[in-house]
Enzyme design. Structure first.
Site, mmCIF file in Angstrom:
data_model
loop_
_atom_site.group_PDB
_atom_site.id
_atom_site.type_symbol
_atom_site.label_atom_id
_atom_site.label_comp_id
_atom_site.label_asym_id
_atom_site.label_seq_id
_atom_site.Cartn_x
_atom_site.Cartn_y
_atom_site.Cartn_z
ATOM 1 N N HIS A 1 7.618 -30.180 10.835
ATOM 2 C CA HIS A 1 7.161 -28.745 10.664
ATOM 3 C C HIS A 1 6.163 -28.835 9.363
ATOM 4 C CE1 HIS A 1 10.031 -27.470 13.218
ATOM 5 N NE2 HIS A 1 11.114 -28.144 12.637
ATOM 6 N N THR B 1 3.110 -0.866 8.801
ATOM 7 C CA THR B 1 3.456 -1.827 9.686
ATOM 8 C C THR B 1 3.921 -3.138 9.460
ATOM 9 O OG1 THR B 1 1.250 -2.043 10.351
ATOM 10 C CG2 THR B 1 2.303 -0.164 11.512
ATOM 11 N N ASP C 1 0.920 -1.200 -0.009
ATOM 12 C CA ASP C 1 0.150 -0.205 0.046
ATOM 13 C C ASP C 1 0.901 1.106 -0.029
ATOM 14 O OD1 ASP C 1 0.867 0.634 2.510
ATOM 15 O OD2 ASP C 1 -1.305 0.333 3.414
ATOM 16 N N CYS D 1 2.992 -2.894 4.025
ATOM 17 C CA CYS D 1 2.246 -1.760 4.301
ATOM 18 C C CYS D 1 2.820 -0.965 5.236
ATOM 19 C CB CYS D 1 0.926 -2.021 4.779
ATOM 20 S SG CYS D 1 0.657 -2.950 6.337
ATOM 21 N N HIS E 1 10.882 -23.563 9.392
ATOM 22 C CA HIS E 1 9.890 -24.052 10.218
ATOM 23 C C HIS E 1 8.463 -23.921 9.614
ATOM 24 C CE1 HIS E 1 12.324 -24.599 14.117
ATOM 25 N NE2 HIS E 1 13.086 -24.965 13.242
#
Ligand code: RB5
Length: 147
Positions: free
Chosen positions: A132, A66, A7, A64, A97
């Site tokens: 995993h 954050t 964004d 974005c 993992h």
């Protein structure tokens, strides 16, 4: 090939990562956004993840401000395992993992040098499989539970 989307909060870092990937010899499909005007990160997550799911890509990158909103949105899409990364260690583990097929950054949180270093750390790792894989399968089993 790698698919990438952001964004407005991630636009600058996207430009940096696209340039880095191209300089490293990778092909990149850029799903936008293509400027600093405001857009909604769920729309970009949807576009980029659906492009990833066509099967033509090694992995995808979402950015974005954050990294939080865009990774939340991505993880609502069946088949996506998006890891929001802030350290090289988390990047290594996200591959080894969790076999993350999408990685997210916060463009207002993580500087470009660190982001490149995190991206390299992710790309240099291999999924370990075994127990995993069982856990990754259990993540996707949750998708089938509905509400
Ligand atoms: C947009 O201002 C901002 O909310 C977005 O980039 C992101 O940080 C959301 O999680």
């Amino acid at each position: 090939m790698i698919v990438i989307g952001c964004d407005h909060g991630g636009f600058e870092l996207k430009q940096t990562l696209v340039a880095y990937l191209k300089s490293a010899g990778k092909e990149v499909l850029d799903c936008g956004t293509y400027g600093t005007g405001s857009v909604d990160y769920p729309d970009i997550a949807e576009k980029t993840c659906k492009e990833y799911l066509t099967g033509k890509y090694e992995f995808g990158i979402l950015i974005c401000g954050t990294g939080i909103g865009i990774s939340m949105a991505a993880n609502k899409i069946n088949g996506i395992r998006c890891a929001l990364l802030g350290t090289e260690y988390a990047a290594q583990m996200a591959k080894r993992h969790n076999n993350a097929n999408m990685i997210a950054f916060g463009g207002r949180v993580t500087g470009s040098e660190l982001a490149i270093s995190i991206l390299k750390a992710y790309m240099n790792e291999t999924f370990e499989g075994g127990r995993h894989q069982t856990r990754v399968d259990k993540i996707h089993a949750l998708e089938k539970q509905g509400d």
